[in-house]
Enzyme design. Structure first.
Site, short mmCIF file in Angstrom:
data_model
loop_
_atom_site.label_atom_id
_atom_site.label_comp_id
_atom_site.label_asym_id
_atom_site.label_seq_id
_atom_site.Cartn_x
_atom_site.Cartn_y
_atom_site.Cartn_z
N PRO A 86 4.34 -3.65 -5.91
CA PRO A 86 4.52 -2.32 -5.41
C PRO A 86 5.60 -1.28 -6.31
O PRO A 86 6.88 -1.74 -6.13
CB PRO A 86 4.90 -2.45 -4.00
CG PRO A 86 4.59 -3.85 -3.86
CD PRO A 86 4.71 -4.56 -5.11
N GLU A 87 5.34 -0.32 -6.84
CA GLU A 87 6.19 0.82 -7.07
C GLU A 87 5.83 2.05 -6.42
O GLU A 87 5.10 2.06 -5.40
CB GLU A 87 5.95 0.94 -8.76
CG GLU A 87 6.18 -0.41 -9.56
CD GLU A 87 5.83 -0.23 -10.99
OE1 GLU A 87 5.88 0.65 -11.60
OE2 GLU A 87 5.68 -1.40 -11.54
#
Length: 277
Positions: free
Chosen positions: A2-3
DNA sequence: CTGCTGTCCTGTACGC
DNA sequence: TGCGTACAGGACAGCA
């Protein structure tokens, strides 16, 4: 992993289910990812109405009616999901569940994280709002100011754009992608890159992130990332995770390299023909 | 202050 | 088959 695009996807999916709802029961269990403490987290979130669902960089946070904020960082493998609520016992939960909130609207909100690099917190202050660098999605993303800052950095450019205090939201996938689109080798010293090239690099960030949000993020071949509905992201990076496969521009095999010492190494991916040192 | 390293964690992949 | 080992990396502490 997750970015920014994955965090934004999850935030927007969860938003309609949680905003306006009250947490009627709060549960957490894992001391090293829960702050200030598991018991205080539970006490301060229980009974609170959620008034908004926000994001800054990779950090997701939910302002509560009494002025506190519920913070969720997905880390490497964190997931938020919304389920229909029913009776449950803590001992029946999967071992990777670290937080459960029962909501007044009949939904149950669950945080799972196998690798426990994520974070749950309840906090009055939001120090990351000021410590974090500008948002690449903002209209007033200060390109000229960042060109100047990057030009003074002696670190490798990929390390610089991963630094959340400089620019918010990029992780390994989108940092590799930005370097590739700007034709910059990830190991080039930031200070050795021309101002025009830095402008180009910074200019690629918003389109990449917007495209990734359109696709609800990236799910790599490990199948690790799922959005709040349990679906995979459909954005396909052109560099990350494509070692040995042909460059989409020139068909030269993509190479993988490592930044930093072995214990703290971060991989990077690049086309040796399009991105020369 | 700047730049760099080690640390946390566990599921998965791979070699012998 | 089964075991051991390497690997993935976001954020932060600590060091020179």
């Amino acid at each position: 992993m997750p970015e920014l695009p994955e965090a934004e996807t999850v935030r927007s999916q969860v938003e309609p289910h949680v905003v306006g709802a009250t947490i009627i029961e709060s549960w957490a269990k894992t001391p090293h990812l829960t702050s200030p403490s598991v018991s205080e987290f539970i006490e301060r979130t229980r009974g609170q109405k959620i008034v908004a669902a926000k994001r800054r960089g990779k950090q997701i946070y939910f302002p509560l009616e009494n002025g506190d904020n519920l913070l969720v960082h997905l880390g490497m493998t964190g997931k938020l999901s919304i389920e229909d609520d029913s009776e449950w016992k803590p001992e029946e939960l999967h071992r990777h569940v670290h937080g459960v909130w029962r909501l007044s609207n009949g939904k149950r909100w669950v945080f799972t994280d196998p690798r426990t690099f994520g974070e749950l917190a309840v906090s009055r202050d939001l120090p990351f709002l000021t410590k974090m660098g500008p948002e690449p999605l903002d209209e007033d993303f200060p390109v000229e100011e960042l060109v100047e800052k990057l030009g003074r950095k002696n670190v490798k450019i990929k390390a610089a754009i991963l630094d959340q205090s400089l620019i918010a939201g990029l992780g390994n996938i989108y940092a590799d992608e930005a370097c590739f689109r700007a034709r910059i080798h990830p190991e080039t010293r930031a200070s050795a890159i021309s101002e025009d090239k830095l402008r180009e690099l910074l200019g690629h960030m918003r389109p990449i992130l917007e495209e990734a949000i359109q696709g609800r993020g990236s799910t790599l071949k490990d199948g690790g990332y799922q959005d709040a509905n349990g679906d995979y992201g459909t954005f396909r990076p052109q560099m990350y995770g494509r070692t040995g496969l042909p460059c989409v521009i020139c068909e030269t095999p993509v190479q993988r390299g490592v930044l930093g010492a072995s214990k703290s190494a971060r991989s990077f991916h690049f086309c040796p023909s399009c991105q020369k040192l």
